[in-house]
Design a protein around this motif. Structure first.
Motif, PDB file in Angstrom:
ATOM      1  N   HIS A 138       0.833  -1.211   0.000  1.00  9.25           N
ATOM      2  CA  HIS A 138       0.000   0.000   0.000  1.00  9.25           C
ATOM      3  C   HIS A 138       0.863   1.255   0.000  1.00  9.25           C
ATOM      4  N   HIS A 139       1.918   1.272   0.787  1.00 10.76           N
ATOM      5  CA  HIS A 139       2.790   2.447   0.810  1.00 10.76           C
ATOM      6  C   HIS A 139       3.581   2.590  -0.487  1.00 10.76           C
ATOM      7  N   ASN A 262      -2.487  12.696  -2.264  1.00  8.42           N
ATOM      8  CA  ASN A 262      -3.254  11.439  -2.303  1.00  8.42           C
ATOM      9  C   ASN A 262      -3.688  10.943  -0.927  1.00  8.42           C
ATOM     10  N   THR A 263      -3.417  11.727   0.109  1.00  8.80           N
ATOM     11  CA  THR A 263      -3.723  11.319   1.485  1.00  8.80           C
ATOM     12  C   THR A 263      -4.257  12.507   2.267  1.00  8.80           C
ATOM     13  N   ARG A 264      -5.160  12.247   3.199  1.00  7.08           N
ATOM     14  CA  ARG A 264      -5.788  13.313   3.983  1.00  7.08           C
ATOM     15  C   ARG A 264      -5.342  13.243   5.445  1.00  7.08           C
ATOM     16  N   THR A 265      -5.065  14.408   6.011  1.00  4.94           N
ATOM     17  CA  THR A 265      -4.870  14.556   7.452  1.00  4.94           C
ATOM     18  C   THR A 265      -6.156  15.111   8.041  1.00  4.94           C
ATOM     19  N   THR A 266      -6.562  14.585   9.187  1.00  2.00           N
ATOM     20  CA  THR A 266      -7.816  15.008   9.809  1.00  2.00           C
ATOM     21  C   THR A 266      -7.561  15.502  11.225  1.00  2.00           C
ATOM     22  N   HIS A 267      -7.955  16.739  11.480  1.00  2.00           N
ATOM     23  CA  HIS A 267      -7.872  17.259  12.841  1.00  2.00           C
ATOM     24  C   HIS A 267      -9.025  16.688  13.659  1.00  2.00           C
ATOM     25  N   THR A 268      -8.714  16.175  14.832  1.00  2.00           N
ATOM     26  CA  THR A 268      -9.754  15.520  15.623  1.00  2.00           C
ATOM     27  C   THR A 268      -9.475  15.682  17.108  1.00  2.00           C
ATOM     28  N   LEU A 269     -10.337  15.114  17.923  1.00  2.00           N
ATOM     29  CA  LEU A 269     -10.214  15.236  19.370  1.00  2.00           C
ATOM     30  C   LEU A 269      -9.032  14.429  19.888  1.00  2.00           C
ATOM     31  N   MET A 270      -8.456  14.883  20.994  1.00  3.70           N
ATOM     32  CA  MET A 270      -7.292  14.233  21.570  1.00  3.70           C
ATOM     33  C   MET A 270      -7.519  12.767  21.905  1.00  3.70           C
ATOM     34  N   PRO A 271      -8.677  12.367  22.498  1.00  5.81           N
ATOM     35  CA  PRO A 271      -8.851  10.936  22.789  1.00  5.81           C
ATOM     36  C   PRO A 271      -8.797  10.063  21.544  1.00  5.81           C
ATOM     37  N   HIS A 286       2.318   9.322   5.392  1.00  6.60           N
ATOM     38  CA  HIS A 286       2.626   8.825   4.050  1.00  6.60           C
ATOM     39  C   HIS A 286       3.789   9.581   3.419  1.00  6.60           C
ATOM     40  N   ARG A 287       3.928  10.843   3.749  1.00  2.19           N
ATOM     41  CA  ARG A 287       5.065  11.596   3.202  1.00  2.19           C
ATOM     42  C   ARG A 287       6.379  11.108   3.793  1.00  2.19           C
ATOM     43  N   HIS A 288       6.363  10.772   5.083  1.00  3.54           N
ATOM     44  CA  HIS A 288       7.574  10.289   5.764  1.00  3.54           C
ATOM     45  C   HIS A 288       7.197   9.085   6.631  1.00  3.54           C
ATOM     46  N   PRO A 289       7.044   7.902   6.039  1.00  7.74           N
ATOM     47  CA  PRO A 289       6.534   6.730   6.770  1.00  7.74           C
ATOM     48  C   PRO A 289       7.455   6.197   7.854  1.00  7.74           C
ATOM     49  N   ALA A 290       8.690   6.670   7.935  1.00  4.31           N
ATOM     50  CA  ALA A 290       9.593   6.198   8.991  1.00  4.31           C
ATOM     51  C   ALA A 290       9.468   7.020  10.268  1.00  4.31           C
ATOM     52  N   LEU A 291       8.591   8.030  10.262  1.00  5.28           N
ATOM     53  CA  LEU A 291       8.410   8.832  11.475  1.00  5.28           C
ATOM     54  C   LEU A 291       7.601   8.061  12.506  1.00  5.28           C
ATOM     55  N   PRO A 292       8.032   8.020  13.758  1.00  8.24           N
ATOM     56  CA  PRO A 292       7.228   7.389  14.807  1.00  8.24           C
ATOM     57  C   PRO A 292       5.987   8.220  15.095  1.00  8.24           C
ATOM     58  N   PHE A 293       4.998   7.603  15.682  1.00  5.73           N
ATOM     59  CA  PHE A 293       3.699   8.249  15.905  1.00  5.73           C
ATOM     60  C   PHE A 293       3.812   9.565  16.656  1.00  5.73           C
ATOM     61  N   PHE A 294       4.717   9.629  17.638  1.00 10.08           N
ATOM     62  CA  PHE A 294       4.787  10.818  18.480  1.00 10.08           C
ATOM     63  C   PHE A 294       5.454  12.000  17.784  1.00 10.08           C
ATOM     64  N   ALA A 295       6.013  11.794  16.588  1.00  9.84           N
ATOM     65  CA  ALA A 295       6.661  12.878  15.841  1.00  9.84           C
ATOM     66  C   ALA A 295       5.742  13.488  14.790  1.00  9.84           C
ATOM     67  N   LEU A 296       4.606  12.864  14.529  1.00 13.83           N
ATOM     68  CA  LEU A 296       3.763  13.297  13.415  1.00 13.83           C
ATOM     69  C   LEU A 296       3.138  14.664  13.649  1.00 13.83           C
ATOM     70  N   ARG A 297       2.765  14.948  14.876  1.00  9.64           N
ATOM     71  CA  ARG A 297       2.144  16.245  15.146  1.00  9.64           C
ATOM     72  C   ARG A 297       3.134  17.375  14.897  1.00  9.64           C
ATOM     73  N   GLU A 298       4.384  17.184  15.278  1.00  6.63           N
ATOM     74  CA  GLU A 298       5.403  18.209  15.024  1.00  6.63           C
ATOM     75  C   GLU A 298       5.676  18.320  13.528  1.00  6.63           C
TER      76      GLU A 298
END
Length: 346
Positions: A138-139, A262-271, A286-298
């Motif tokens: 998929h990636h 080709n991919t959407r980011t969605t702003h949503t609630l913290m929970p 998708h732009r940088h698939p090697a980023l860990p989850f905690f780095a995506l917001r930055e």
């Protein structure tokens, strides 16, 4: 046992064990992260992964306790249903934990990623061993018709297909069919499986089915429907919530290999972000698939100006827009049907 002859290795972006081994060599771009920032953000952390995992497990424990308490106290069925849905949501979002582990970005440790990923898949009715090569494909071919395996299931084009998709019916049927086939050792028809990974996938699926069988046997032995009331029912009830979240990732985006469109980011609630392991920042992923989850917001801060699809009004806003396209399409088709024919008669 044979697999597709053209099956590619699953060691794409998903398979790197070193944070700087994939994208560190990518050229700096105004539409991506600079090399130095990318290297910093790619650093993985067992501590951060375990903290998020603990939080998710606590959410499961708290919600199942509330659900059990509500049933035992005989609360109104609607309240019990809400408690069940909340508990189910903590289970189905284990898919997100499995997804992060499949990328091996949840933890620095390979063994932690593989172990947690497998059990997270067990809880959410996914198989991490199968999902890893599937998701690598998929990636590699995101939104490319005929190649991206996610496009094998058509996106909803009208109200009826939309409701069917949200119900989870097609997802359940697909999962049951796939597991039945792989459980029998049949791996043909999966281009992302090859001689190196097909055997491991079959073993893993058989082990997972055995785990469900054992849970059913224990429930029957105890004379209680625990398997149904504490896993099958909550997962089924909460599945539409997960379908709604996942539907937002690529629906209505471009059918090309540009991760910025080709991919959407969605702003949503913290929970939701928390239990989904920051997957709503999906374009960044998708732009940088090697980023860990905690780095995506930055990473979102840098990438936001370059993204074509950002749902600022959350999942509700995104789905309202999608439903409006169905309405407009229906009106256009109705107008076309009643359009008078002005061609001359002979």
């Amino acid at each position: 046992m044979t697999a597709g002859p053209s099956a590619a290795s699953d060691t794409t972006e998903l398979g790197s064990s070193e944070p700087n081994s994939i994208e560190a060599n990518a050229p700096s771009s105004a539409s991506g992260l600079e090399k130095g920032e990318l290297l910093r953000l790619q650093r993985r952390s067992d501590a951060k992964g375990l903290t998020r995992l603990l939080g998710h497990l606590l959410a499961i424990a708290a919600s199942v306790s509330l659900y059990t308490f509500a049933m035992q106290r005989g609360w109104h069925w609607a309240v019990v249903g809400l408690c069940l849905a909340a508990y189910g949501f903590t289970l189905v979002t284990c898919f997100a934990a499995m997804h992060e582990c499949v990328h091996r970005t949840a933890f620095k440790s390979h063994s932690l990623n593989d172990t947690v990923g497998w059990f997270a898949g067990l809880l959410s009715f996914y198989n991490s061993t199968y999902y890893r090569p599937y998701h690598a494909w998929h990636h590699r071919y995101t939104q490319i018709p005929g190649k991206d395996p996610e496009l094998e299931d058509p996106k909803p084009a009208d109200w009826s297909s939309y409701l069917i998709e949200l119900s989870g019916v097609t997802w359940w049927l697909g999962k049951l069919g796939t597991y039945a086939k792989l459980g029998r050792g049949k791996v043909s028809g999966y281009p992302f499986l090859n001689e190196q990974n097909a055997r491991a996938v079959v073993r893993s699926v058989r082990l997972q089915l055995a785990a469900y069988g054992a849970a059913i046997a224990v429930s029957v032995g105890l004379g209680q429907a625990y398997f149904v009331s504490y896993w099958l029912l909550p997962v089924a009830l909460a599945q539409p919530l997960l379908r709604a979240i996942l539907l937002a990732e690529h629906t209505g985006c471009t059918l090309d290999d540009n991760a910025l469109t080709n991919t959407r980011t969605t702003h949503t609630l913290m929970p939701i972000r928390y239990l989904m392991w920051e997957m709503p920042y999906h374009a960044e992923h998708h732009r940088h698939p090697a980023l860990p989850f905690f780095a995506l917001r930055e990473a979102h801060v840098t990438l936001r100006p370059h993204l074509s699809h950002v749902a600022d009004r959350g999942y509700g806003g995104m789905h309202r827009e999608l439903l409006r396209t169905f309405k407009s399409k229906s009106q256009s088709q109705s107008a076309a049907r009643v359009q008078p024919n002005h061609e001359p008669r002979h």
